[in-house]
Enzyme design. Structure first.
Site, short mmCIF file in Angstrom:
data_model
loop_
_atom_site.label_atom_id
_atom_site.label_comp_id
_atom_site.label_asym_id
_atom_site.label_seq_id
_atom_site.Cartn_x
_atom_site.Cartn_y
_atom_site.Cartn_z
N LEU A 133 0.86 -1.17 0.00
CA LEU A 133 0.00 0.00 0.00
C LEU A 133 0.91 1.22 0.00
O LEU A 133 1.99 1.20 0.59
CB LEU A 133 -0.89 0.05 1.25
N ASP A 134 0.47 2.30 -0.64
CA ASP A 134 1.25 3.53 -0.63
C ASP A 134 1.40 4.04 0.80
O ASP A 134 0.58 3.75 1.68
CB ASP A 134 0.57 4.61 -1.47
N LYS A 135 2.42 4.86 1.03
CA LYS A 135 2.73 5.39 2.35
C LYS A 135 1.51 6.01 3.02
O LYS A 135 1.23 5.75 4.20
CB LYS A 135 3.84 6.44 2.24
N THR A 137 -1.73 5.73 2.03
CA THR A 137 -2.97 4.96 1.89
C THR A 137 -3.11 4.09 3.13
O THR A 137 -2.18 3.39 3.53
CB THR A 137 -2.93 4.08 0.64
N ARG A 233 -5.21 6.04 -7.60
CA ARG A 233 -4.90 7.47 -7.63
C ARG A 233 -4.76 7.96 -9.07
O ARG A 233 -5.26 9.04 -9.42
CB ARG A 233 -3.62 7.73 -6.84
#
Length: 301
Positions: A133-135, A137, A233
């Site tokens: 997962l993105d930082k 998110t 995104r």
């Protein structure tokens, strides 16, 4: 060495590794030329070499040593057994070390919590990590504790049998109540921090549905059918409605969160040992819930 598992056929090895790492394509080419990239244990021969779903691609860790330090970073553990754990990741937590993030990551926290009881199939720097997962998110991520569990969970991601549902607050209102976005995504040529819709990228498919509409925003659910970097995104921005508070992709910051209002709410997969189908759900974090409450109170469409 670090190993990443290819979940879908890719035309080029360098494109695949660029998507999976913080490396530039020129750096990846140097690693390949130095015989430091392997596909299924065999040295890769060229940057344009094809990779297929199920391939194990290994490369030298960016740090060279591959040693990890256990760090007492708080974790919200939703589920835990001998084969796996499910974590509700907080905003601001990077999943694994990379350029600019050598410590303070989820992997450091997992090392503190589980020690050697983590899969090393992805290498020391990605101990236990099956997907990312993105930082900024938030939400659910599954962690493998054994190499066997890692392999079987990775196969489910490759075969698209893992169900992943996200919620988000978007700027503006989507034109349709539901739909499907299918594009190709690659690294943005002008800004390496971003991904972009590009004809020479990797196939990306996202489903969406509007849950609530407001005057200047909408609350939506997204389903991932592929797993590209920044996929939701990028697709939200491509639709003309970036995720609120996602400054990288043009989102408005007026709702006050410190990062994109995107949350991995539901994760469903088959347990790699028992064969049981498991489904987990995590509520949105407080800043997301607060933003939604303000919209419901003041800006209902």
């Amino acid at each position: 060495m670090t190993t990443v598992f290819c979940t879908e056929d890719s035309a080029r090895l360098d494109v695949f590794l660029t998507d999976e790492t913080d490396f530039t394509r020129s750096h990846i080419k140097r690693l390949i030329d130095d015989a430091r990239v392997f596909i299924g244990g065999v040295p890769a021969t060229k940057a344009g070499q094809s990779v297929r779903a199920g391939d194990e691609v290994s490369f030298e860790d960016f740090s060279g040593g591959g040693e990890m330090t256990a760090e007492d970073v708080p974790l919200d553990i939703v589920y835990d057994d001998a084969a796996l754990a499910v974590i509700n990741k907080q905003r601001g937590l990077v999943v694994h070390p990379g350029a600019g993030n050598p410590s303070g990551t989820l992997v450091n926290a997992l090392m503190y919590r589980y020690g050697d009881d983590l899969s090393k199939a992805g290498g020391a720097l990605r101990a236990g990590i099956v997907h990312r997962l993105d930082k900024d998110t938030t939400g659910l991520i599954v962690i493998a504790k054994t190499d066997g569990a890692h392999a079987r969970l990775s196969a489910q991601f490759a075969e698209h049998t893992v169900k992943k549902l996200y919620t988000a607050i978007l700027d503006g209102n989507l034109a349709s109540d539901s739909g499907r976005v299918e594009t190709y995504i690659n690294r943005d040529r002008r800004n390496r921090l971003k991904m972009a819709v590009a004809s020479d990228g990797r196939r990306a498919v996202t489903g969406y549905s509007v849950l609530e509409r407001f005057k200047r925003n909408c609350y939506a659910e997204f389903e991932l059918f592929t797993g590209r970097t920044h996929q939701i995104r990028v697709h939200a921005s491509h639709l003309g409605h970036p995720i609120a508070c996602d400054a990288l992709y043009g989102g408005s910051m007026r709702l006050g969160a410190s990062g994109q209002l995107l949350h991995s709410r539901t994760l469903e997969f088959t347990h790699p040992t028992t064969g049981e189908r498991m489904r987990f759900t995590a509520a949105e974090p407080q800043d997301f819930a607060d933003a939604l409450a303000r919209l419901r109170g003041n800006e209902r469409a």
